[in-house]
Scaffold this active site. Sequence first.
Site, PDB file in Angstrom:
ATOM      1  N   CYS A 142     -59.605  19.818  24.300  1.00 56.95           N
ATOM      2  CA  CYS A 142     -59.573  19.279  25.664  1.00 56.95           C
ATOM      3  C   CYS A 142     -60.965  19.292  26.306  1.00 56.95           C
ATOM      4  O   CYS A 142     -61.843  18.565  25.872  1.00 56.95           O
ATOM      5  CB  CYS A 142     -58.530  19.999  26.506  1.00 56.95           C
ATOM      6  SG  CYS A 142     -58.003  19.017  27.938  1.00 56.95           S
ATOM      7  N   HIS A 235     -53.491  18.814  23.991  1.00 56.13           N
ATOM      8  CA  HIS A 235     -53.158  20.238  23.866  1.00 56.13           C
ATOM      9  C   HIS A 235     -51.996  20.414  22.889  1.00 56.13           C
ATOM     10  O   HIS A 235     -50.892  20.810  23.284  1.00 56.13           O
ATOM     11  CB  HIS A 235     -52.783  20.823  25.229  1.00 56.13           C
ATOM     12  CG  HIS A 235     -53.955  21.126  26.109  1.00 56.13           C
ATOM     13  ND1 HIS A 235     -54.793  22.201  25.898  1.00 56.13           N
ATOM     14  CD2 HIS A 235     -54.438  20.481  27.197  1.00 56.13           C
ATOM     15  CE1 HIS A 235     -55.738  22.225  26.828  1.00 56.13           C
ATOM     16  NE2 HIS A 235     -55.541  21.193  27.622  1.00 56.13           N
ATOM     17  N   GLU A 237     -51.552  22.710  20.976  1.00 55.88           N
ATOM     18  CA  GLU A 237     -51.204  24.136  20.884  1.00 55.88           C
ATOM     19  C   GLU A 237     -50.198  24.553  21.947  1.00 55.88           C
ATOM     20  O   GLU A 237     -49.656  25.659  21.878  1.00 55.88           O
ATOM     21  CB  GLU A 237     -52.470  24.997  20.991  1.00 55.88           C
ATOM     22  CG  GLU A 237     -52.991  25.247  22.392  1.00 55.88           C
ATOM     23  CD  GLU A 237     -53.771  24.091  22.992  1.00 55.88           C
ATOM     24  OE1 GLU A 237     -54.308  24.246  24.104  1.00 55.88           O
ATOM     25  OE2 GLU A 237     -53.840  23.011  22.355  1.00 55.88           O
TER      26      GLU A 237
END
EC number: 2.3.1.31
Length: 302
Positions: A142, A235, A237
């Site tokens: 990001c 993102h 994750e």
Amino acid sequence: MPINVPHTLPARPILEKENIFIMESNRAITQDIRPLNLLLLNLMPEKERTETQLLRLLSNSPLQVNVDFIHTATYESKNVTKSHLEKFYQTFNDVKDRHYDGMIITGAPVEHLSFEDVDYWPEMVEIMDWTKEHVTSTLHICWGAQAALYHHYGINKKTRDQKISGIFMHERIEATNKLMRGINDEFLAPHSRNTDALYKAIKQHPDLLMLDDSAEAGPLFIASKDERHVMITGHIEYDADTLNEEFIRDQKKGINIAAPTNYFPNDNPLLPAKNRWRSLAYLLFSNWLNYYVYQETPYDWK
């Protein structure tokens, strides 16, 4: 194979409940193998949550992975206890004489600032320059991805009229790239940001590859042709509920923001969101660890 983390790290019991293979340091040193040594620069405010999310993805590998955590010395995070930082984190000065097989630089909530106006930007520049000689491959997430594009490749960011938040469809466009092996031709991924890196500049840069594209969100994965840098603009994750928590947080701040796109079932914020990008995240991290780190890193850095 396991991931080696400190016994008292808060992420540990969470990962163990998920049946993630965790190994203690005293057992790891008896393994007659060469583990991968990774460095994580955690710029996210909720550091413990980010630790858990990233360690979960790093664990899905046949390789033993050791992880060191660092935080910025020039900026003190307000959302993590000092004792947690002192116990589990170091600063760049503590590790700058070492070599690492891989490194991860996370996002940070500083998109509204120009890069030079970020308090710790000089420290970021020093770390990113250091990776050129001390790290085999670095994964940027990001804002960390935007910082890498700006510093290494001269590609600036632009502010969006509205924040992009939600789950967006992507199409794979570099099918033969090692990082994309096994990833579907089309896949969903979460995004949450107020800025974009300049699309045309990325596409035309001679040293970069756009590995996928999205009509709404732009590319998710960008890699340098020498495989030293991987930039993830979203993102992957994130947990299933992270976008919702960000949505609620922004509402409490009085920000006029729409609910995340294509996120809640039937677009109903009262229904819990589902994680529809988990397999993508595991596969991408496994590919990076295998092809960009393990297959390329020297056995002995000396």
